[in-house]
Design an enzyme around this catalytic site. Structure first.
Site, mmCIF file in Angstrom:
data_model
loop_
_atom_site.group_PDB
_atom_site.id
_atom_site.type_symbol
_atom_site.label_atom_id
_atom_site.label_comp_id
_atom_site.label_asym_id
_atom_site.label_seq_id
_atom_site.Cartn_x
_atom_site.Cartn_y
_atom_site.Cartn_z
ATOM 1 N N THR A 40 0.820 -1.215 0.000
ATOM 2 C CA THR A 40 0.000 0.000 0.000
ATOM 3 C C THR A 40 0.845 1.252 0.000
ATOM 4 O OG1 THR A 40 -1.850 -1.064 1.099
ATOM 5 C CG2 THR A 40 -1.664 1.304 1.406
ATOM 6 N N TYR A 54 -8.032 0.801 -3.333
ATOM 7 C CA TYR A 54 -6.921 1.305 -4.155
ATOM 8 C C TYR A 54 -6.192 0.086 -4.707
ATOM 9 C CZ TYR A 54 -4.638 -0.172 0.085
ATOM 10 O OH TYR A 54 -4.242 -0.928 1.156
ATOM 11 N N THR A 120 1.582 -4.347 4.143
ATOM 12 C CA THR A 120 1.388 -4.559 5.586
ATOM 13 C C THR A 120 0.894 -5.962 5.909
ATOM 14 O OG1 THR A 120 -0.876 -3.722 5.445
ATOM 15 C CG2 THR A 120 0.870 -2.124 5.975
ATOM 16 N N ASP A 121 0.338 -6.681 4.914
ATOM 17 C CA ASP A 121 -0.255 -7.989 5.230
ATOM 18 C C ASP A 121 0.755 -8.980 5.789
ATOM 19 O OD1 ASP A 121 -2.881 -8.314 2.674
ATOM 20 O OD2 ASP A 121 -2.499 -6.871 4.295
ATOM 21 N N LYS A 193 0.197 -7.080 12.737
ATOM 22 C CA LYS A 193 -0.936 -6.254 12.292
ATOM 23 C C LYS A 193 -2.180 -6.749 13.038
ATOM 24 C CE LYS A 193 -3.116 -4.924 7.876
ATOM 25 N NZ LYS A 193 -3.029 -5.179 6.408
ATOM 26 N N GLU A 314 -1.998 -27.273 28.352
ATOM 27 C CA GLU A 314 -3.215 -27.847 27.740
ATOM 28 C C GLU A 314 -2.982 -29.226 27.136
ATOM 29 O OE1 GLU A 314 -6.337 -25.173 28.477
ATOM 30 O OE2 GLU A 314 -6.321 -27.092 27.399
HETATM 31 N N1 DAS Z 1 -2.385 -5.991 0.122
HETATM 32 C C1 DAS Z 1 -1.659 -5.336 1.180
HETATM 33 C C2 DAS Z 1 -0.199 -5.740 1.118
HETATM 34 O O1 DAS Z 1 0.431 -5.572 0.078
HETATM 35 C C3 DAS Z 1 -1.704 -3.863 1.064
HETATM 36 C C4 DAS Z 1 -0.971 -3.225 2.213
HETATM 37 O O2 DAS Z 1 -1.612 -3.065 3.226
HETATM 38 O O3 DAS Z 1 0.203 -2.932 2.093
HETATM 39 O O4 DAS Z 1 0.289 -6.210 2.154
#
Ligand code: DAS
Length: 357
Positions: A40, A54, A120-121, A193, A314
């Site tokens: 992103t 986007y 970010t994923d 995240k 557990e």
């Molecule tokens: N699809 C997500 C990624 O590329 C977009 C982001 O949040 O960066 O990890």
């Protein structure tokens, strides 16, 4: 005529002096390389109102740098476009390629720090991987953004500015791989995240290491687990990462996924348990059978504010010869298991590694 010649000489002298000074200034500035991978932070939306709709991985690294003129006051910055992908599509091969490039650059005396721009994923997976295998105490800072640069209140510019600041900082040396998002500095080991729609998306269960405010780092904690130069793993000695898969535990679960992963050659299965890494009694027999066939069984938890799986609580891990992932979430447990399996197949050694990293 003489007057003009004098003026011309002064102009040439002034230009030469400025050029010399600017080179000297540049020589004083730390050298930071930005390795861009997509996400992103390189995204673009149709208009400024689109903060969540986007296309990721569109803007090239040179445009990201050009969009931040203030960077030149912080460091000499240059960029390399390593990949241009959304990070959910990262593979083990992407991790190895990126890791090897980071290691190569950090060995250069004219590189003081590296920034990795990333989706970010899976940012938390890459940051943890680099934390385990990069043998340098120079700063490596992984950064992304929750909104594309085209959106109102986009967070990418400040996140990237902060990342370059940290990567250029002497006081960031020896702290392991770092993540700068939302003004915080988090450990690449701890951070994940926690929510996918807020700019404060990234949290560490045990808190951030510090903050960056107006280009200055404020530190409050130091990493406690082994990393970078204190790691027994080295990217330069890793050519492939073994297959490790993650199966999700939940009510009414069956053992189908676990058996399928093992059938496809998984060397370890991360069980994403409820609570303290609990395992349904419908799954235990399959896991014991797979363990007897040589597959490593690692219990993690899907408690997302930070699981903490205790050995023999557990499940009788000693009796079953299973491993617990400690406080690592399943996606980080996968990274550590894959890296650890490049060095050992011994479950007791694996458990030591999970306690120490
Ligand atoms: N699809 C997500 C990624 O590329 C977009 C982001 O949040 O960066 O990890």
């Amino acid at each position: 005529m003489k007057h003009h010649r004098l003026l011309a000489r002064c102009a040439i002298a002034a230009t030469t002096l400025f050029a010399a000074l600017s080179t000297a200034w540049a020589a004083d500035k730390p050298n930071v390389v930005i390795l861009a991978t997509g996400g992103t932070i390189a995204g673009a939306g149709a208009d400024a109102s689109k903060s969540a709709t986007y296309q990721a991985a569109k803007v090239p690294v040179d445009k990201l740098i050009a969009g931040l003129p203030t960077l030149s006051a912080v460091a000499q910055v240059r960029g390399e476009q390593v990949f241009q992908i959304a990070s959910e599509s990262f593979t083990n091969e992407h991790l190895l390629t990126l890791g090897k490039r980071v290691a190569q650059l950090l060995k250069q005396s004219d590189v003081d720090g590296v920034v990795v721009t990333h989706g970010t994923d899976t940012l938390e997976e890459t940051a943890y991987f680099l934390n385990l295998v990069i043998h340098s105490d120079k700063p490596v800072v992984v950064v992304g953004s929750m909104r594309p640069g085209t959106a109102m209140s986009a967070d990418g510019m400040l996140n990237l500015f902060n990342a370059v600041n940290v990567a250029a900082s002497q006081d960031a040396h020896g702290k392991g791989v770092l993540v700068t998002m939302n003004d915080e500095i988090n450990s690449g080991r701890d951070v994940s995240k926690m929510i996918n729609i807020k700019t404060e998306a990234f949290k560490s269960p045990w808190g951030p290491l510090g903050m960056v405010v107006e280009g200055k780092n404020y530190w409050f904690r130091l990493p406690a687990k082994r990393h970078t130069i204190n790691s027994e793993f080295d990217i330069e000695k890793i050519e492939t990462l073994p297959a490790v898969d993650i199966a999700y535990g939940h009510g009414n679960v069956s053992d189908t996924a676990y058996r399928a992963f093992a059938g496809q050659g998984a060397k370890a299965i991360i069980h994403t348990g409820t609570g303290n890494g609990s395992v349904s009694n419908r799954v235990v027999p399959a896991l014991r059978e797979l363990r007897s066939q040589g597959v490593q069984i690692i219990r993690s938890s899907h408690v997302n504010a930070g699981g903490f799986v205790l050995r023999n609580a557990e499940q009788p891990d000693d009796q079953y010869d299973w491993v617990v992932a400690h406080d690592l979430n399943p996606q980080k447990a996968r990274i550590l298991a894959a890296v650890a399996l490049t060095k050992t197949q011994d479950s007791k050694e694996l458990q030591r590694i999970f306690w120490e990293y």
